[in-house]
Write a protein that holds these residues in place. Structure first.
Motif, PDB file in Angstrom:
ATOM      1  N   ALA A  32       4.877  -1.660   3.564  1.00 54.66           N
ATOM      2  CA  ALA A  32       4.257  -0.469   2.991  1.00 54.66           C
ATOM      3  C   ALA A  32       5.264   0.318   2.161  1.00 54.66           C
ATOM      4  CB  ALA A  32       3.694   0.422   4.098  1.00 54.66           C
ATOM      5  N   ASP A  33       4.761   0.983   1.148  1.00 49.87           N
ATOM      6  CA  ASP A  33       5.511   1.980   0.394  1.00 49.87           C
ATOM      7  C   ASP A  33       5.122   3.322   0.998  1.00 49.87           C
ATOM      8  OD1 ASP A  33       6.785   3.588  -1.414  1.00 49.87           O
ATOM      9  OD2 ASP A  33       5.452   3.140  -3.085  1.00 49.87           O
ATOM     10  N   SER A  61      12.309   1.434   0.957  1.00 42.66           N
ATOM     11  CA  SER A  61      10.846   1.502   0.859  1.00 42.66           C
ATOM     12  C   SER A  61      10.242   2.622   1.691  1.00 42.66           C
ATOM     13  CB  SER A  61      10.222   0.166   1.284  1.00 42.66           C
ATOM     14  OG  SER A  61      10.640  -0.204   2.584  1.00 42.66           O
ATOM     15  N   VAL A  62      11.077   3.516   2.193  1.00 45.18           N
ATOM     16  CA  VAL A  62      10.582   4.659   2.951  1.00 45.18           C
ATOM     17  C   VAL A  62      11.308   5.910   2.488  1.00 45.18           C
ATOM     18  CG1 VAL A  62      12.195   4.234   4.852  1.00 45.18           C
ATOM     19  CG2 VAL A  62      10.193   5.637   5.255  1.00 45.18           C
ATOM     20  N   GLU A  63      10.584   7.009   2.367  1.00 45.46           N
ATOM     21  CA  GLU A  63      11.161   8.284   1.973  1.00 45.46           C
ATOM     22  C   GLU A  63      10.733   9.338   2.983  1.00 45.46           C
ATOM     23  OE1 GLU A  63      11.123  11.502  -1.760  1.00 45.46           O
ATOM     24  OE2 GLU A  63       9.948   9.643  -1.861  1.00 45.46           O
ATOM     25  N   ASP A  75      -3.169   5.375  -0.623  1.00 46.10           N
ATOM     26  CA  ASP A  75      -4.231   4.478  -0.154  1.00 46.10           C
ATOM     27  C   ASP A  75      -4.731   4.896   1.221  1.00 46.10           C
ATOM     28  OD1 ASP A  75      -4.240   2.527  -2.358  1.00 46.10           O
ATOM     29  OD2 ASP A  75      -2.202   2.074  -1.678  1.00 46.10           O
ATOM     30  N   ALA A  76      -3.840   5.426   2.036  1.00 45.94           N
ATOM     31  CA  ALA A  76      -4.218   5.888   3.372  1.00 45.94           C
ATOM     32  C   ALA A  76      -3.257   6.991   3.799  1.00 45.94           C
ATOM     33  CB  ALA A  76      -4.179   4.742   4.383  1.00 45.94           C
ATOM     34  N   VAL A  77      -3.770   7.908   4.600  1.00 46.47           N
ATOM     35  CA  VAL A  77      -2.979   9.010   5.149  1.00 46.47           C
ATOM     36  C   VAL A  77      -3.247   9.065   6.647  1.00 46.47           C
ATOM     37  CG1 VAL A  77      -2.571  11.492   5.116  1.00 46.47           C
ATOM     38  CG2 VAL A  77      -3.137  10.301   2.987  1.00 46.47           C
ATOM     39  N   PHE A  78      -2.195   9.255   7.435  1.00 45.44           N
ATOM     40  CA  PHE A  78      -2.428   9.363   8.878  1.00 45.44           C
ATOM     41  C   PHE A  78      -1.478  10.375   9.495  1.00 45.44           C
ATOM     42  CE2 PHE A  78       1.029   6.325   8.790  1.00 45.44           C
ATOM     43  CZ  PHE A  78       1.693   6.467   9.997  1.00 45.44           C
ATOM     44  N   LYS A  86       0.834  -1.200   0.000  1.00 47.20           N
ATOM     45  CA  LYS A  86       0.000   0.000   0.000  1.00 47.20           C
ATOM     46  C   LYS A  86       0.870   1.253   0.000  1.00 47.20           C
ATOM     47  CE  LYS A  86      -4.228  -1.607   2.278  1.00 47.20           C
ATOM     48  NZ  LYS A  86      -5.139  -1.403   3.440  1.00 47.20           N
ATOM     49  N   ARG A  87       0.375   2.293  -0.664  1.00 46.33           N
ATOM     50  CA  ARG A  87       1.050   3.582  -0.671  1.00 46.33           C
ATOM     51  C   ARG A  87       0.460   4.417   0.459  1.00 46.33           C
ATOM     52  NH1 ARG A  87       0.988   6.742  -6.217  1.00 46.33           N
ATOM     53  NH2 ARG A  87       2.444   5.068  -6.736  1.00 46.33           N
ATOM     54  N   ILE A  88       1.305   4.792   1.424  1.00 45.89           N
ATOM     55  CA  ILE A  88       0.833   5.445   2.644  1.00 45.89           C
ATOM     56  C   ILE A  88       1.647   6.719   2.885  1.00 45.89           C
ATOM     57  CG2 ILE A  88       0.607   5.210   5.156  1.00 45.89           C
ATOM     58  CD1 ILE A  88       0.175   2.227   4.714  1.00 45.89           C
ATOM     59  N   LEU A  89       0.960   7.733   3.386  1.00 41.78           N
ATOM     60  CA  LEU A  89       1.603   8.977   3.790  1.00 41.78           C
ATOM     61  C   LEU A  89       1.409   9.174   5.284  1.00 41.78           C
ATOM     62  CD1 LEU A  89       2.916  11.797   3.238  1.00 41.78           C
ATOM     63  CD2 LEU A  89       0.578  12.659   2.872  1.00 41.78           C
ATOM     64  N   GLU A  90       2.518   9.445   5.968  1.00 44.02           N
ATOM     65  CA  GLU A  90       2.442   9.881   7.357  1.00 44.02           C
ATOM     66  C   GLU A  90       2.809  11.353   7.424  1.00 44.02           C
ATOM     67  OE1 GLU A  90       4.171   9.263  11.877  1.00 44.02           O
ATOM     68  OE2 GLU A  90       5.070   8.102  10.245  1.00 44.02           O
ATOM     69  N   VAL A  91       1.895  12.154   7.916  1.00 46.83           N
ATOM     70  CA  VAL A  91       2.123  13.583   8.097  1.00 46.83           C
ATOM     71  C   VAL A  91       2.589  13.828   9.529  1.00 46.83           C
ATOM     72  CG1 VAL A  91       1.025  15.852   8.143  1.00 46.83           C
ATOM     73  CG2 VAL A  91       0.473  14.239   6.315  1.00 46.83           C
ATOM     74  N   ALA A  92       3.620  14.678   9.678  1.00 44.36           N
ATOM     75  CA  ALA A  92       4.247  14.916  10.980  1.00 44.36           C
ATOM     76  C   ALA A  92       4.861  13.621  11.500  1.00 44.36           C
ATOM     77  CB  ALA A  92       3.246  15.503  11.975  1.00 44.36           C
TER      78      ALA A  92
END
Length: 235
Positions: A67-68, A94-96, A113-116, A46-52
């Protein structure tokens, strides 16, 4: 954002994990990580974004599970810690980590796919702006936590160097509605505030956490919990 200069200081990054997630703070770390895993479910491919993303506690954990993932933060010092964690875990590929502004995310609509975002909304001056951006770049899911009002956190909230915004259930419901999100699930925890656990050695904190968890499972628990986890979906 509250405490923006304080948060970006190099010495804050150096001490961040040790001050918050050692001793009794390990119980906080474990619970927060479980909350993220429960909300996101299987993350492989899954393509995931973590903010902060801070020092990458969750970013690296999810990369280890396939996860990507991109971790976005405003503090270069925090992200430097995260990159070292990723290297030690063998997941650098696999992490940026990216520096960016949560109010203007540098991604197209429906990109993830998801943002948290964890440990973020208590600092947000304009939370609806941030939540709308999280919604915009997510295909469906947005997950975040808040510190709760009323709760035991009010006993020491004013002492924090960066301040802290507290949210009632009605506040969050209004925020979701204004952002075009609907609530899929919510859980509430920690009748005793985080600051209490962080001041204790792990062996002393664990019995308190056992009692806290037991009381939290009663109707009283949701009413006075100091932390809430919100799993939202696009309408």
């Amino acid at each position: 954002m509250k405490g923006k200069e304080w948060y970006q200081a190099d010495d804050v990054a150096d001490e961040y994990d040790d001050k918050r997630f050692t001793g009794g703070g390990e119980l906080i770390d474990l619970r927060e990580k479980q909350a993220v895993l429960d909300a996101l479910g299987p993350v492989e491919d899954k393509r995931i974004l973590e903010v902060a993303c801070g020092t990458g506690r969750f970013t690296v954990m999810l990369a280890e599970r396939g996860a990507d993932i991109i971790g976005l933060d405003i503090s270069p010092a925090m992200m430097a810690k995260g990159r070292k964690k990723a290297q030690r875990a063998g997941v650098s590929g696999s992490v940026e980590f990216m520096r960016g502004d949560a109010a203007r995310l540098p991604f197209p609509d429906d990109h993830f796919d998801a943002v948290f975002a964890m440990r973020f909304f208590h600092l947000a001056d304009t939370p609806v702006t941030f939540l709308r951006e999280l919604r915009r770049v997510s295909k469906e899911q947005v997950f975040f936590d808040t510190f709760t009002r009323p709760s035991t956190r009010v006993l020491y909230n004013w002492l924090l160097p960066m301040g802290s915004r507290l949210y009632s259930k009605r506040d969050v419901e209004s925020l979701l509605a204004d952002s075009g999100l609907s609530l899929a699930a919510a859980t509430h925890d920690f009748m005793l505030p985080y600051g209490f656990y962080r001041e204790l050695p792990g062996a002393v904190a664990r019995p308190f956490r056992t009692v806290d968890t037991a009381l939290g499972s009663t109707p009283l628990g949701d009413a006075v919990a100091s932390v809430s986890y919100w799993n939202a979906k696009k309408e």
